[in-house]
Design an enzyme around this catalytic site. Structure first.
Site, PDB file in Angstrom:
ATOM      1  N   LEU A   1       0.801  -1.226   0.000  1.00 52.70           N
ATOM      2  CA  LEU A   1       0.000   0.000   0.000  1.00 52.70           C
ATOM      3  C   LEU A   1       0.831   1.271   0.000  1.00 52.70           C
ATOM      4  O   LEU A   1       0.296   2.366  -0.138  1.00 52.70           O
ATOM      5  CB  LEU A   1      -0.972  -0.015   1.192  1.00 52.70           C
ATOM      6  CG  LEU A   1      -2.012  -1.146   1.105  1.00 52.70           C
ATOM      7  CD1 LEU A   1      -2.847  -1.215   2.369  1.00 52.70           C
ATOM      8  CD2 LEU A   1      -2.904  -0.974  -0.119  1.00 52.70           C
TER       9      LEU A   1
ATOM     10  N   HIS B   1     -21.976   0.457  11.922  1.00 52.01           N
ATOM     11  CA  HIS B   1     -22.797  -0.693  11.520  1.00 52.01           C
ATOM     12  C   HIS B   1     -24.122  -0.744  12.284  1.00 52.01           C
ATOM     13  O   HIS B   1     -25.051  -1.416  11.867  1.00 52.01           O
ATOM     14  CB  HIS B   1     -22.012  -2.010  11.599  1.00 52.01           C
ATOM     15  CG  HIS B   1     -21.878  -2.576  12.972  1.00 52.01           C
ATOM     16  ND1 HIS B   1     -20.939  -2.148  13.859  1.00 52.01           N
ATOM     17  CD2 HIS B   1     -22.570  -3.540  13.616  1.00 52.01           C
ATOM     18  CE1 HIS B   1     -21.047  -2.827  14.988  1.00 52.01           C
ATOM     19  NE2 HIS B   1     -22.047  -3.688  14.869  1.00 52.01           N
TER      20      HIS B   1
ATOM     21  N   HIS C   1     -21.865   4.306  18.128  1.00 48.56           N
ATOM     22  CA  HIS C   1     -23.140   3.582  18.114  1.00 48.56           C
ATOM     23  C   HIS C   1     -24.191   4.212  19.032  1.00 48.56           C
ATOM     24  O   HIS C   1     -25.320   4.470  18.609  1.00 48.56           O
ATOM     25  CB  HIS C   1     -22.937   2.121  18.527  1.00 48.56           C
ATOM     26  CG  HIS C   1     -21.873   1.402  17.741  1.00 48.56           C
ATOM     27  ND1 HIS C   1     -21.682   1.598  16.395  1.00 48.56           N
ATOM     28  CD2 HIS C   1     -20.941   0.485  18.113  1.00 48.56           C
ATOM     29  CE1 HIS C   1     -20.688   0.829  15.976  1.00 48.56           C
ATOM     30  NE2 HIS C   1     -20.220   0.147  17.000  1.00 48.56           N
TER      31      HIS C   1
HETATM   32  C1  BG6 Z   1     -18.005  -2.801  17.445  1.00 50.17           C
HETATM   33  C2  BG6 Z   1     -17.110  -2.715  18.632  1.00 50.17           C
HETATM   34  O1  BG6 Z   1     -18.087  -1.556  16.798  1.00 50.17           O
HETATM   35  O2  BG6 Z   1     -19.316  -3.189  17.852  1.00 50.17           O
HETATM   36  C3  BG6 Z   1     -17.086  -4.037  19.387  1.00 50.17           C
HETATM   37  O3  BG6 Z   1     -15.797  -2.372  18.222  1.00 50.17           O
HETATM   38  C4  BG6 Z   1     -18.481  -4.482  19.720  1.00 50.17           C
HETATM   39  O4  BG6 Z   1     -16.310  -3.925  20.573  1.00 50.17           O
HETATM   40  C5  BG6 Z   1     -19.364  -4.459  18.483  1.00 50.17           C
HETATM   41  O5  BG6 Z   1     -18.421  -5.801  20.252  1.00 50.17           O
HETATM   42  C6  BG6 Z   1     -20.820  -4.729  18.852  1.00 50.17           C
HETATM   43  O6  BG6 Z   1     -21.561  -4.896  17.684  1.00 50.17           O
HETATM   44  P1  BG6 Z   1     -22.842  -5.827  17.667  1.00 50.17           P
HETATM   45  O7  BG6 Z   1     -23.411  -5.627  16.313  1.00 50.17           O
HETATM   46  O8  BG6 Z   1     -22.382  -7.223  17.946  1.00 50.17           O
HETATM   47  O9  BG6 Z   1     -23.731  -5.310  18.776  1.00 50.17           O
END
Ligand code: BG6
Length: 481
Positions: A87, A172, A234
């Site tokens: 990279l 996500h 999140h």
């Molecule tokens: C991630 C974190 O963004 O989200 C993790 O880095 C966490 O530490 C995860 O376990 C939780 O995602 P989900 O979708 O399993 O609730």
């Protein structure tokens, strides 16, 4: 629509744990646009065939319902290609450009599934190689920065090569169906909007609890902690979805403008309010699901004297007309009693009770995981004829049962959106920087704090101080009610 999806970090964890299974599901559901190629890029020398074999083996670790049969994998694998790239070397980007230009797909999505410290280098090289044309989008995975300054620096470098609408920042949680349904609940139904305000709501609680510990990610986690790992992104994204004003349209910028306004309205923290309104904890040995679980300090690659928090609970307010004075409580942690993410909207009690007994108020529970659903808690008479005492009953909606066919996972949804150029579920740079601006006083205050995080037993709901935080306002967390 023909597309080329390039996965930088093509042999890494994110690629084989999340992206490949998501792509395969999209393929199985017939949602992956035809005429697509997936090019994995990594450092070592492999042929396409070797890479396909590597991915096929990795699928053994995916839950069985989502694993391809031999025949399905053979068809899916036809889309997979591999290219070795260093990279740091401009000529390797030129080779990539040549590979892409030979076909000239309608859309090129460059997914940076590498360690974030490589983002500036990759984006700069992509720009220099001219791999940033109007049909190109770049997808960036968290962690996007460690604090406000580093997040700004990443955004500055990305912006030097890509227009904002070409840069897709993944959170996500926004890809989870339950989170999209939050928007549908609020803006697709007339029922709740008149009640969605301070006059009717007493407090809102957002919980993202995990039963797992830090696993093999001890070194990453120890540099990160729960505030950066879960709250800055999140939990705050969930809060914006709950608190935002109705957007004028269902378009990315209309939505993101409203989310940004919420982030800007959050009550800023100062040293005293961090001490009063933020609880940080760290798990000790305990029992999870009937099994003994080690404490955080015993985890692999965690220093024995670590002060990193594995739990955060905090109280904040959204300082605007709709929400003035309504506490928003956020709580997240590892090694808690259950894997359970939900939002509780607690309504105010009736103003003039005419039925006997203690009065519970209505509440709406938005369940994000493990189930995906809604529960509306109402009060009713049992109808036994002997008492006017009200009992709590709930209207339950289980989305998995209501819509059983082909529900789409978070990464599948986000990948399909990235290919289609739908930006609604991606985080804009100003939102992300505002979220960092808000958490930064907490980070600074902890850095100077003599006190270590409060211990809590693995398998509990966190330190008792988290309950006290809510009790101070006369409320309880949902599991204590
Ligand atoms: C991630 C974190 O963004 O989200 C993790 O880095 C966490 O530490 C995860 O376990 C939780 O995602 P989900 O979708 O399993 O609730």
């Amino acid at each position: 629509m023909s597309f080329d999806l390039v996965l930088f970090g093509g042999t890494g964890d994110l690629t084989w744990r999340k992206l490949m299974p998501a792509l395969f599901q999209a393929f199985r559901h017939g949602k992956l646009p035809a005429g697509g190629r997936v090019l994995a890029v990594a450092r070592d020398e492999r042929s396409d065939e070797m890479y396909r074999g590597f991915i096929r083996e990795r699928f053994a670790e995916v839950e069985s319902a989502k694993r391809p049969s031999e025949e399905e994998f053979a068809r899916f694998a036809e889309h997979l290609h591999y290219m070795r790239m260093d990279l740091s070397r401009p000529e390797h980007y030129a080779t990539l450009k040549h590979w892409l230009e030979q076909r000239g797909a309608d859309t090129v999505v460059l997914f940076l599934a590498t360690s974030p410290h490589l983002f500036p280098q990759i984006c700069t090289q992509l720009g220099a190689a001219g791999l940033n044309g109007a049909n190109v989008r770049v997808v960036l995975e968290k962690p996007l920065g460690h604090d406000l300054a580093s997040a700004r620096e990443i955004n500055r470098v990305v912006a030097a090569s890509f227009h904002e609408r070409q840069a897709l920042r993944i959170d996500h949680y926004l890809g989870k169906t339950a989170v999209q349904n939050l928007s549908a609940l609020r803006f697709g139904n007339a029922l709740f909007e008149p009640l969605w305000r301070r006059e009717s709501i007493s407090n809102i609680q957002i919980t993202i609890a995990e039963a797992l510990g830090v696993g093999t990610r001890g070194d990453f986690y120890d540099r990160t902690g729960a505030l950066r790992d879960m709250v800055q992104n999140h939990a705050l994204q969930l809060l914006t979805m709950i608190a935002m004003e109705p957007p004028a349209t269902n378009d990315a910028d209309a939505i993101r403008d409203e989310k940004l306004k919420v982030l800007r309205s959050l009550k800023p923290f100062a040293r005293e309010s961090v001490a009063r309104d933020v609880v940080r904890g760290q798990y000790r040995t305990g029992t999870v699901d009937g099994q003994p679980a080690p404490g955080y300090l015993e985890e692999v690659r965690v220093p024995a004297d670590s002060r990193t928090e594995t739990f955060v609970a905090l109280r904040t307010e959204v300082q605007n007309w709709r929400w003035a004075g309504v506490p928003f409580y956020l709580r997240t942690g590892k090694r808690l009693a259950a894997r359970d993410a939900h939002i509780v909207v607690n309504f105010r009690p009736v103003p003039h009770p005419i039925f006997p007994g203690a009065h519970q108020a209505n509440k709406l529970v938005i369940k994000l995981q493990p189930e995906d659903g809604l529960e509306l808690h109402l009060l009713a008479l049992k109808g036994t004829g002997t008492s006017d005492l009200l009992s709590s009953v709930s209207l339950d909606l289980d989305f998995d049962k209501a819509f059983p066919s082909q529900r789409v996972g978070a990464y599948e949804r986000l990948l399909l959106d990235a290919l289609a150029g739908r930006l609604n579920l991606f985080v804009r740079s100003d939102e992300q920087e505002q979220a960092w601006t808000w958490v930064e006083p907490i980070l600074k205050s902890w850095a100077d704090d003599e006190q270590a995080p409060r211990p809590y037993a693995a398998g509990s709901w966190g330190p008792p101080a988290a309950s006290a935080l809510v009790a101070r306002d006369g409320f309880v967390w949902s599991e204590e009610a």
